[in-house]
Design a protein around this motif. Structure first.
Motif, short mmCIF file in Angstrom:
data_model
loop_
_atom_site.label_atom_id
_atom_site.label_comp_id
_atom_site.label_asym_id
_atom_site.label_seq_id
_atom_site.Cartn_x
_atom_site.Cartn_y
_atom_site.Cartn_z
N TRP A 163 35.33 45.75 -12.03
CA TRP A 163 34.88 44.37 -11.89
C TRP A 163 34.18 43.85 -13.14
CZ3 TRP A 163 29.86 42.76 -12.39
CH2 TRP A 163 28.89 43.78 -12.42
N SER A 164 33.45 44.72 -13.84
CA SER A 164 32.69 44.27 -15.00
C SER A 164 33.51 44.28 -16.28
CB SER A 164 31.46 45.18 -15.21
OG SER A 164 31.87 46.48 -15.59
N GLY A 165 34.64 44.96 -16.25
CA GLY A 165 35.45 45.07 -17.46
C GLY A 165 35.07 46.25 -18.34
N LEU A 166 34.08 47.03 -17.92
CA LEU A 166 33.59 48.12 -18.75
C LEU A 166 34.38 49.41 -18.56
CD1 LEU A 166 29.74 47.58 -18.50
CD2 LEU A 166 31.31 46.86 -20.32
N ARG A 167 35.15 49.49 -17.49
CA ARG A 167 35.95 50.68 -17.24
C ARG A 167 37.42 50.28 -17.14
NH1 ARG A 167 33.99 53.06 -11.89
NH2 ARG A 167 35.56 54.63 -12.37
N THR A 168 38.23 50.93 -17.95
CA THR A 168 39.67 50.68 -17.92
C THR A 168 40.42 52.01 -17.92
OG1 THR A 168 39.77 50.55 -20.34
CG2 THR A 168 39.47 48.47 -19.16
N TYR A 169 41.59 52.00 -17.32
CA TYR A 169 42.44 53.18 -17.26
C TYR A 169 43.87 52.74 -17.52
CZ TYR A 169 38.37 55.24 -15.03
OH TYR A 169 37.10 55.69 -14.75
N TYR A 170 44.61 53.59 -18.23
CA TYR A 170 45.97 53.25 -18.60
C TYR A 170 46.91 54.40 -18.25
CZ TYR A 170 43.78 49.60 -21.40
OH TYR A 170 43.05 48.51 -21.82
N ALA A 171 48.13 54.03 -17.89
CA ALA A 171 49.17 55.04 -17.73
C ALA A 171 49.53 55.59 -19.11
CB ALA A 171 50.40 54.41 -17.08
N ASP A 172 49.89 56.86 -19.15
CA ASP A 172 50.18 57.50 -20.45
C ASP A 172 51.23 56.76 -21.28
OD1 ASP A 172 49.68 60.94 -19.32
OD2 ASP A 172 48.28 59.44 -20.06
N PRO A 173 52.31 56.24 -20.68
CA PRO A 173 53.34 55.61 -21.50
C PRO A 173 52.88 54.35 -22.24
CG PRO A 173 54.22 56.20 -19.36
CD PRO A 173 52.73 56.35 -19.27
N VAL A 174 51.77 53.75 -21.81
CA VAL A 174 51.34 52.49 -22.43
C VAL A 174 50.05 52.63 -23.23
CG1 VAL A 174 52.44 51.24 -20.53
CG2 VAL A 174 49.96 51.60 -20.49
N LYS A 175 49.44 53.81 -23.21
CA LYS A 175 48.19 54.01 -23.94
C LYS A 175 48.38 53.71 -25.42
CE LYS A 175 45.87 57.38 -20.96
NZ LYS A 175 45.44 58.79 -20.81
N GLY A 176 47.45 52.96 -25.97
CA GLY A 176 47.52 52.61 -27.37
C GLY A 176 48.37 51.40 -27.67
N ARG A 177 49.12 50.92 -26.68
CA ARG A 177 49.98 49.75 -26.89
C ARG A 177 49.56 48.57 -26.03
NH1 ARG A 177 55.14 49.91 -25.43
NH2 ARG A 177 54.86 51.47 -23.78
N PHE A 178 49.07 48.85 -24.82
CA PHE A 178 48.67 47.79 -23.89
C PHE A 178 47.15 47.75 -23.78
CE2 PHE A 178 52.69 47.72 -20.97
CZ PHE A 178 53.49 47.60 -22.10
N THR A 179 46.63 46.54 -23.55
CA THR A 179 45.20 46.37 -23.34
C THR A 179 44.98 45.44 -22.15
OG1 THR A 179 44.74 46.63 -25.70
CG2 THR A 179 43.02 45.65 -24.34
N ILE A 180 44.22 45.93 -21.17
CA ILE A 180 43.85 45.10 -20.03
C ILE A 180 42.45 44.55 -20.27
CG2 ILE A 180 42.93 47.04 -18.70
CD1 ILE A 180 43.97 45.64 -16.16
N SER A 181 42.24 43.29 -19.90
CA SER A 181 40.93 42.67 -20.06
C SER A 181 40.76 41.62 -18.97
CB SER A 181 40.78 42.05 -21.44
OG SER A 181 41.74 41.02 -21.65
N ARG A 182 39.53 41.14 -18.83
CA ARG A 182 39.28 40.11 -17.83
C ARG A 182 38.20 39.16 -18.32
NH1 ARG A 182 37.84 43.12 -12.54
NH2 ARG A 182 37.62 40.98 -11.76
N ASP A 183 38.31 37.93 -17.85
CA ASP A 183 37.30 36.92 -18.12
C ASP A 183 36.87 36.39 -16.75
OD1 ASP A 183 35.84 34.63 -18.69
OD2 ASP A 183 37.12 34.06 -20.38
#
Length: 121
Positions: free
Chosen positions: A53-73
């Motif tokens: 909810w705060s945007g401070l914790r994110t997790y990515y699937a291995d195939p997209v790590k380093g290429r995709f970025t999730i964020s929220r406003d």
């Protein structure tokens, strides 16, 4: 009625970028964990990236790590997925989802209608 509305999908060449947006309507999701999932053609749905909810914790699937970025406003009640260095195997319908429980909860309660991302080689 609660709805999650995705936008930003489309056709892009391999190596290109897209940014997906998810704008919930009907209520605020600022206290919810949010996630992006995808379903490639002929395959099951898979988790791509999730954010608490705060945007401070994110997790990515291995195939997209380093290429995709999730964020929220949270002020705009919007979640984003920045996708760079896209590959043909990223081709899928991408879904936005929300859960009132923890970010890694396997059960997401609210889902969008999906947006198509097609990456050409």
């Amino acid at each position: 009625q609660v709805q999650l509305v995705e936008s930003g999908g489309g056709l892009v060449q391999a190596g290109g970028s897209l940014r997906l947006s998810c704008a919930p309507s009907g209520r605020t999701f600022s206290t919810y964990a949010m996630g992006w999932f995808r379903q490639p053609p002929g395959k099951g749905r898979e988790r791509v990236a999730v954010i608490n909810w705060s945007g401070l914790r994110t997790y990515y699937a291995d195939p997209v790590k380093g290429r995709f970025t999730i964020s929220r406003d949270n002020a705009k009640n919007t979640v984003y997925l920045q996708m760079n260095s896209l590959k043909p195997e990223d081709t899928a319908v991408y879904y936005c989802a929300a859960t009132p429980r923890g970010v890694l909860d396997p059960q997401y309660d609210y889902w969008g209608q999906g947006t198509q991302v097609t990456v050409s080689s």
